[in-house]
Design a protein around this motif. Structure first.
Motif: not given
Length: 392
Positions: A208, A228-229, A231-232, A236, A269, A273
């Motif tokens: 991350a 960004a994906t 890291r997201r 999670q 979602r 994602c």
């Protein structure tokens, strides 16, 4: 002490001696005992004594009630003992009463009553020298005769109580072993939680951080979006990992949900994602059971994960609909456009999906398509199977 003798005592809800599995032997024993008492009455039969005959018959047939009403049966046998000198019925009733009662005082009075019925003459006591030696021997003999069924009945009762106590001790020992196994399991879970927190959490945190640094440092929009994906997804994963660690550390002390459980509302979602180009088509009824919704969510999640791992550059289509009382979730992907990277895999994903679907009464089929892609199909009854699925 054999298992056959103690097993009936462990069945709740049935009085001792009235168990269905032992009813035929008990009936035969009662019949044989009544016949023996009738023979004893016949041996003391006197044609000019109708009261003696009547009392003997009452005493004989009252033995059929000796297990249900032991004290009443004993009282009904006393007239035959006093009037007709038929002793077998009263001795059998005294034994049964001794084997079923804990009232020692009442039992002693019954035994002395039997002795008095043998010693005192009928119909009226006449003068007798009770200090004569032969009379005292006779009284002692009758005392021994009355004490024998009492002691034997008490012995049978003690043996029965001991069997019950041994069964309770065995049950308590099994419960203690179960608690010990749960304690060992709790320690193992706590150790596993520490390992997961120390190893996996550290590595995912580094992913991350590096993804965040890449997102800030690059000017390429595609790289920025990919960072960004990453890291997201890392954040999670850390959240889910922390929840799993808290469940493991709970060690069974209280009920703990494995997740905020996903539902069909979270699929949009999930698809957005997923990191791949995917299209979602849904046409579902309202009020689907939570277990069915979780099964669909986990199936789509596993299918998209497999596309991302094994078919880089492929596009996917997620189609979820209901037809003839059956819910269908179909995930189809095109052929990959890039070679797949070698990633670690335990190959348990499809096995777990099939097990989950089987618990709900459904099926999972998977296989390659003619165009070089892959297709995963989940079919579930809309109502699910009652009680199936659980918290997974």
């Amino acid at each position: 002490m054999t298992t056959r003798e103690t097993r009936p005592l462990l069945r709740p809800g049935r009085p001792l001696g009235l168990l269905k599995s032992r009813r035929p032997p008990v009936l035969l024993l009662d019949a044989a005992l009544i016949v023996a008492v009738l023979l004893d009455a016949w041996a003391h039969y006197e044609p000019d004594d109708p009261w003696g005959t009547a009392s003997s018959l009452v005493a004989a047939f009252s033995l059929a009630l000796r297990r249900r009403l032991p004290l009443t049966t004993f009282v009904l046998t006393l007239p035959a003992l006093v009037i007709a000198d038929a002793k077998y019925a009263s001795l059998a009733a005294l034994y049964t009463f001794a084997s079923l009662t804990h009232r020692r005082v009442v039992l002693a009075i019954c035994a002395l009553t039997v002795v008095a019925g043998h010693v005192v003459p009928w119909p009226y006591p006449e003068y007798d020298d009770y200090q004569d030696t032969s009379t005292l021997i006779h009284v002692g003999y009758k005392l021994a005769m009355a004490a024998a069924p009492v002691f034997l009945g008490q012995l049978v009762q003690a043996r029965r109580d001991l069997s019950v106590r041994l069964a309770e001790i065995s049950e308590a020992r099994d419960h203690e072993r179960m608690l010990l196994a749960q304690t060992v399991l709790a320690k193992e879970r706590a150790q596993l939680a520490r390992e997961m927190h120390d190893v996996v959490s550290h590595q995912v945190s580094l992913i991350a951080v590096r993804a965040g640094a890449l997102q800030v440092g690059t000017r390429d929009p595609a790289v920025k979006e990919a960072a960004a994906t990453i890291r997201r997804l890392s954040v999670q994963t850390l959240e889910e990992l922390r929840h799993m660690v808290s469940v493991l550390r709970a060690s069974g002390s209280r009920p703990t949900e494995l997740t905020p459980q996903p539902s069909l509302a979270d699929i949009q979602r999930l698809v957005s994602c997923s990191g791949i180009e995917a299209e979602l088509k849904t046409d579902l009824p309202e009020g689907l059971p939570p277990t069915v919704q979780r099964a669909v969510y986990r199936t789509v999640q596993e299918a998209l994960t497999n596309v991302r791992k094994h078919a880089p550059g492929a596009t996917a289509t997620v189609r979820i609909h209901s037809e003839d009382g059956t819910l269908h979730a179909v995930v189809t992907n095109t052929a990959p456009t890039r070679p797949a990277l070698p990633l670690p895999s335990a190959s348990h994903g499809l096995v777990g999906l099939r097990q989950r679907a089987g618990l709900l009464g459904g099926t999972v089929t998977a296989g390659p398509t003619d165009e070089g892609g892959y297709r995963l199909h989940l079919a579930l009854p809309v109502e699910g199977r009652p009680g199936a699925g659980g918290q997974r």
